[in-house]
Scaffold this motif. Structure first.
Motif, PDB file in Angstrom:
ATOM      1  N   VAL A  68       4.535  17.407  -0.833  1.00 19.82           N
ATOM      2  CA  VAL A  68       3.105  17.243  -1.107  1.00 19.82           C
ATOM      3  C   VAL A  68       2.853  16.013  -1.966  1.00 19.82           C
ATOM      4  CG1 VAL A  68       1.115  18.284  -2.263  1.00 19.82           C
ATOM      5  CG2 VAL A  68       2.601  19.701  -0.840  1.00 19.82           C
ATOM      6  N   SER A  69       3.696  15.806  -2.962  1.00 18.93           N
ATOM      7  CA  SER A  69       3.535  14.646  -3.853  1.00 18.93           C
ATOM      8  C   SER A  69       3.711  13.333  -3.087  1.00 18.93           C
ATOM      9  CB  SER A  69       4.545  14.717  -4.999  1.00 18.93           C
ATOM     10  OG  SER A  69       4.360  15.882  -5.759  1.00 18.93           O
ATOM     11  N   PHE A  70       4.666  13.298  -2.163  1.00 20.90           N
ATOM     12  CA  PHE A  70       4.880  12.092  -1.351  1.00 20.90           C
ATOM     13  C   PHE A  70       3.618  11.723  -0.577  1.00 20.90           C
ATOM     14  CE2 PHE A  70       5.899  10.395   2.883  1.00 20.90           C
ATOM     15  CZ  PHE A  70       6.501   9.198   2.523  1.00 20.90           C
ATOM     16  N   LEU A  71       3.001  12.709   0.090  1.00 25.03           N
ATOM     17  CA  LEU A  71       1.777  12.453   0.851  1.00 25.03           C
ATOM     18  C   LEU A  71       0.631  12.055  -0.078  1.00 25.03           C
ATOM     19  CD1 LEU A  71       1.973  15.422   3.394  1.00 25.03           C
ATOM     20  CD2 LEU A  71       2.515  13.008   3.808  1.00 25.03           C
ATOM     21  N   THR A  72       0.600  12.643  -1.276  1.00 26.42           N
ATOM     22  CA  THR A  72      -0.459  12.302  -2.235  1.00 26.42           C
ATOM     23  C   THR A  72      -0.306  10.867  -2.733  1.00 26.42           C
ATOM     24  OG1 THR A  72      -0.414  14.616  -2.942  1.00 26.42           O
ATOM     25  CG2 THR A  72      -1.654  13.092  -4.306  1.00 26.42           C
ATOM     26  N   PHE A  73       0.940  10.406  -2.907  1.00 17.80           N
ATOM     27  CA  PHE A  73       1.159   9.016  -3.304  1.00 17.80           C
ATOM     28  C   PHE A  73       0.763   8.047  -2.181  1.00 17.80           C
ATOM     29  CE2 PHE A  73       4.054  10.579  -6.731  1.00 17.80           C
ATOM     30  CZ  PHE A  73       3.427   9.912  -7.774  1.00 17.80           C
ATOM     31  N   VAL A  74       0.905   8.490  -0.931  1.00 11.83           N
ATOM     32  CA  VAL A  74       0.415   7.676   0.190  1.00 11.83           C
ATOM     33  C   VAL A  74      -1.101   7.511   0.076  1.00 11.83           C
ATOM     34  CG1 VAL A  74       0.113   7.575   2.692  1.00 11.83           C
ATOM     35  CG2 VAL A  74       2.302   8.327   1.737  1.00 11.83           C
ATOM     36  N   VAL A  75      -1.799   8.625  -0.199  1.00  8.81           N
ATOM     37  CA  VAL A  75      -3.253   8.582  -0.376  1.00  8.81           C
ATOM     38  C   VAL A  75      -3.628   7.672  -1.550  1.00  8.81           C
ATOM     39  CG1 VAL A  75      -5.305   9.961  -0.919  1.00  8.81           C
ATOM     40  CG2 VAL A  75      -3.565  10.866   0.634  1.00  8.81           C
TER      41      VAL A  75
ATOM     42  N   MET B 233       0.820  -1.211   0.000  1.00 15.96           N
ATOM     43  CA  MET B 233       0.000   0.000   0.000  1.00 15.96           C
ATOM     44  C   MET B 233       0.858   1.267   0.000  1.00 15.96           C
ATOM     45  SD  MET B 233      -3.009  -1.093  -0.237  1.00 15.96           S
ATOM     46  CE  MET B 233      -4.057  -2.498   0.104  1.00 15.96           C
ATOM     47  N   LEU B 234       2.001   1.194   0.653  1.00 13.46           N
ATOM     48  CA  LEU B 234       2.875   2.362   0.739  1.00 13.46           C
ATOM     49  C   LEU B 234       3.951   2.356  -0.340  1.00 13.46           C
ATOM     50  CD1 LEU B 234       3.402   2.531   4.622  1.00 13.46           C
ATOM     51  CD2 LEU B 234       1.813   3.877   3.235  1.00 13.46           C
ATOM     52  N   LEU B 235       3.912   1.352  -1.207  1.00 11.53           N
ATOM     53  CA  LEU B 235       4.969   1.227  -2.205  1.00 11.53           C
ATOM     54  C   LEU B 235       5.072   2.422  -3.150  1.00 11.53           C
ATOM     55  CD1 LEU B 235       7.223  -0.651  -3.105  1.00 11.53           C
ATOM     56  CD2 LEU B 235       5.652  -1.692  -4.728  1.00 11.53           C
ATOM     57  N   PRO B 236       3.941   3.014  -3.634  1.00  9.75           N
ATOM     58  CA  PRO B 236       4.103   4.193  -4.510  1.00  9.75           C
ATOM     59  C   PRO B 236       4.885   5.315  -3.852  1.00  9.75           C
ATOM     60  CG  PRO B 236       1.870   3.345  -4.653  1.00  9.75           C
ATOM     61  CD  PRO B 236       2.534   2.580  -3.552  1.00  9.75           C
ATOM     62  N   ALA B 237       4.596   5.612  -2.570  1.00 10.49           N
ATOM     63  CA  ALA B 237       5.320   6.675  -1.872  1.00 10.49           C
ATOM     64  C   ALA B 237       6.782   6.301  -1.685  1.00 10.49           C
ATOM     65  CB  ALA B 237       4.663   6.949  -0.518  1.00 10.49           C
ATOM     66  N   ILE B 238       7.041   5.012  -1.390  1.00  6.01           N
ATOM     67  CA  ILE B 238       8.428   4.550  -1.211  1.00  6.01           C
ATOM     68  C   ILE B 238       9.192   4.635  -2.527  1.00  6.01           C
ATOM     69  CG2 ILE B 238       9.859   2.548  -0.657  1.00  6.01           C
ATOM     70  CD1 ILE B 238       7.635   1.691   1.306  1.00  6.01           C
ATOM     71  N   VAL B 239       8.548   4.196  -3.607  1.00  5.61           N
ATOM     72  CA  VAL B 239       9.182   4.259  -4.934  1.00  5.61           C
ATOM     73  C   VAL B 239       9.501   5.710  -5.296  1.00  5.61           C
ATOM     74  CG1 VAL B 239       8.781   3.913  -7.404  1.00  5.61           C
ATOM     75  CG2 VAL B 239       8.201   2.104  -5.790  1.00  5.61           C
ATOM     76  N   PHE B 240       8.581   6.627  -4.969  1.00  9.10           N
ATOM     77  CA  PHE B 240       8.807   8.052  -5.249  1.00  9.10           C
ATOM     78  C   PHE B 240      10.076   8.551  -4.549  1.00  9.10           C
ATOM     79  CE2 PHE B 240       8.220  12.517  -3.983  1.00  9.10           C
ATOM     80  CZ  PHE B 240       8.087  13.113  -5.226  1.00  9.10           C
ATOM     81  N   ILE B 241      10.212   8.229  -3.259  1.00 11.31           N
ATOM     82  CA  ILE B 241      11.377   8.679  -2.494  1.00 11.31           C
ATOM     83  C   ILE B 241      12.654   8.032  -3.026  1.00 11.31           C
ATOM     84  CG2 ILE B 241      12.495   8.584  -0.232  1.00 11.31           C
ATOM     85  CD1 ILE B 241      10.349  10.684  -0.401  1.00 11.31           C
ATOM     86  N   VAL B 242      12.606   6.716  -3.269  1.00 14.22           N
ATOM     87  CA  VAL B 242      13.795   6.006  -3.782  1.00 14.22           C
ATOM     88  C   VAL B 242      14.213   6.570  -5.135  1.00 14.22           C
ATOM     89  CG1 VAL B 242      14.654   3.781  -4.604  1.00 14.22           C
ATOM     90  CG2 VAL B 242      13.310   3.890  -2.504  1.00 14.22           C
ATOM     91  N   ALA B 243      13.232   6.813  -6.018  1.00 13.51           N
ATOM     92  CA  ALA B 243      13.536   7.350  -7.348  1.00 13.51           C
ATOM     93  C   ALA B 243      14.146   8.742  -7.244  1.00 13.51           C
ATOM     94  CB  ALA B 243      12.269   7.390  -8.193  1.00 13.51           C
ATOM     95  N   ALA B 244      13.603   9.578  -6.349  1.00  6.57           N
ATOM     96  CA  ALA B 244      14.125  10.937  -6.177  1.00  6.57           C
ATOM     97  C   ALA B 244      15.567  10.908  -5.666  1.00  6.57           C
ATOM     98  CB  ALA B 244      13.238  11.722  -5.217  1.00  6.57           C
ATOM     99  N   CYS B 245      15.834  10.058  -4.674  1.00  2.00           N
ATOM    100  CA  CYS B 245      17.193   9.963  -4.115  1.00  2.00           C
ATOM    101  C   CYS B 245      18.168   9.404  -5.145  1.00  2.00           C
ATOM    102  CB  CYS B 245      17.182   9.083  -2.865  1.00  2.00           C
ATOM    103  SG  CYS B 245      16.266   9.782  -1.482  1.00  2.00           S
ATOM    104  N   LEU B 246      17.720   8.404  -5.893  1.00  5.23           N
ATOM    105  CA  LEU B 246      18.592   7.789  -6.895  1.00  5.23           C
ATOM    106  C   LEU B 246      18.914   8.765  -8.022  1.00  5.23           C
ATOM    107  CD1 LEU B 246      19.934   5.054  -7.410  1.00  5.23           C
ATOM    108  CD2 LEU B 246      17.927   4.396  -8.734  1.00  5.23           C
ATOM    109  N   ALA B 247      17.888   9.497  -8.499  1.00  4.73           N
ATOM    110  CA  ALA B 247      18.115  10.478  -9.569  1.00  4.73           C
ATOM    111  C   ALA B 247      18.983  11.628  -9.075  1.00  4.73           C
ATOM    112  CB  ALA B 247      16.770  11.010 -10.072  1.00  4.73           C
ATOM    113  N   PHE B 248      18.818  12.024  -7.809  1.00 10.33           N
ATOM    114  CA  PHE B 248      19.639  13.095  -7.244  1.00 10.33           C
ATOM    115  C   PHE B 248      21.106  12.667  -7.170  1.00 10.33           C
ATOM    116  CE2 PHE B 248      21.763  14.959  -3.550  1.00 10.33           C
ATOM    117  CZ  PHE B 248      21.630  16.315  -3.824  1.00 10.33           C
ATOM    118  N   ALA B 249      21.334  11.436  -6.749  1.00 12.45           N
ATOM    119  CA  ALA B 249      22.706  10.958  -6.573  1.00 12.45           C
ATOM    120  C   ALA B 249      23.410  10.707  -7.899  1.00 12.45           C
ATOM    121  CB  ALA B 249      22.701   9.683  -5.735  1.00 12.45           C
TER     122      ALA B 249
END
Length: 369
Positions: free
Chosen positions: A323-330, A229-245
């Motif tokens: 905001v997008s992270f919380l929206t992906f949780v929803v 259920m929380l995977l979209p929000a987790i994927v968002f954070i992982v993708a952001a960190c990976l693209a940043f790095a």
């Protein structure tokens, strides 16, 4: 990232395997790409309310102060405006008023339209759209997926450049000698950007050699089953960190999209939402990464110091990312209601969160002032 007719759509489609239509999957994911849409909405809200972050507003204040000291009207903009911001207030070298020119709005709009049209034409050409008798022939949509973006963009930009110079010379907006001088100045302006890009690509290659992609892939795949259920929000954070790095959004697509496809069955709503989260997070990380080619080209195009551009854009991107992270949780929690219902509830929640975030930020700024 929300345009189906682009090299980005072709890149994402290329990472979809198993005979599935990658472009159709990309289009299904567009409504859930909250970061892209909320960034546009947030910019409009800032324009309407007049709010701005201090990281950016301090440069505007310095520019206004310079204009006022020199007795200029604030709507008079010279071609040295950005140098004024860099070199400080009251710079004597920039005290001349702008020269009268023969330019018109069409001189800006028409070349941009030509650039878009010819770049799209170049891409479908490289994808085999015009080879009707060849075995490599593709229809219009498939030719984007099969296109070589490097070849298509070179063809399109060179054609647009030649036609733009011809248009300026015929209209007498610029003399031919002046147009050719602009080419040399353009190359000179791009040298710092090319150097930064070269160093950034070197760093990216080193990161790839260390196996960062494989490590992230293993961690996400192993933890996906218990956090669906929380995977979209987790994927968002992982993708952001990976693209940043790593400084690359396309590389992030290649790592995470196959994982999202492998974890969920074809008909699962979470499959679409997670792919959207991957694309949104990759673009977010690409926005804020100082070694991203898009960030480097943005600062080069604006003729401002790279570190200033990175620091001044961070508050905008991070606010929308939160905001997008919380929206992906929803979206993950409501996916059982169906894609349409989940998208509607997520959008309403996201807009409310954007308004709340902007209201809080304005109050904090007012208190400090």
């Amino acid at each position: 990232i929300i345009s189906p007719i682009s090299s980005w759509a072709a890149a994402v489609s290329g990472f979809v395997s198993g005979g599935e239509n990658g472009l159709a999957l990309f289009c299904q994911a567009i409504p859930f790409n909250f970061y892209a849409f909320f960034t546009i909405i947030f910019m409009l809200m800032i324009v309407v309310t007049g709010f701005d972050f201090k990281a950016m507003s301090k440069y505007d204040e310095r520019l206004k102060e310079w204009y006022e000291r020199n007795g200029w009207q604030l709507d008079e903009v010279s071609d040295t405006k950005l140098q004024i911001v860099e070199h400080g207030v009251g710079a004597k070298a920039d005290s001349k008023k702008p020269k009268e020119t023969k330019g018109a709005v069409a001189d800006l709009v028409v070349p941009i339209i030509m650039l878009i049209v010819f770049c799209m034409t170049g891409m479908v050409y490289s994808g085999g759209y015009f080879d009707a008798t060849s075995a490599n022939y593709h229809d219009f949509v498939d030719s984007f997926a099969a296109s070589n973006a490097s070849v298509g963009l070179v063809i399109g930009s060179l054609t647009a450049l030649i036609l733009t110079i011809m248009m300026f010379v015929v209209k007498k907006t610029l003399k031919f000698d002046d147009a050719m001088s602009c080419l040399i100045k353009g190359f000179e302006a791009m040298v710092p950007a090319v150097l930064i890009l070269t160093l950034a690509w070197t760093l990216k290659s080193m990161t790839d050699s260390l196996g960062a992609a494989e490590y992230v892939s293993g961690v996400v795949a192993s933890s996906a089953a218990g956090l669906q259920m929380l995977l979209p929000a987790i994927v968002f954070i992982v993708a952001a960190c990976l693209a940043f790095a790593t400084g690359t959004s396309w590389g992030t697509f290649g790592i995470l999209i196959p994982i999202c496809i492998a974890v969920f069955p074809v008909a699962a709503p979470l499959r679409i939402i997670s792919i959207s989260a991957c694309m949104a997070g990759a673009v977010c990380g690409d926005h804020i990464s100082p070694i991203s080619d898009t960030t480097i080209m943005a600062s080069a195009g604006a003729e401002c110091k790279h570190v200033h551009h990175v620091s001044s854009q961070l508050p905008y991107a991070l606010t929308v990312a939160g905001v997008s992270f919380l929206t992906f949780v929803v979206a993950g929690l409501t996916q059982g209601m169906g894609l349409m219902a989940s998208a509607a509830i997520s959008w309403i929640s996201g807009i409310i969160l954007l308004i709340v975030a902007l209201t809080i930020l304005k109050r904090i700024k007012c208190k400090k002032e």
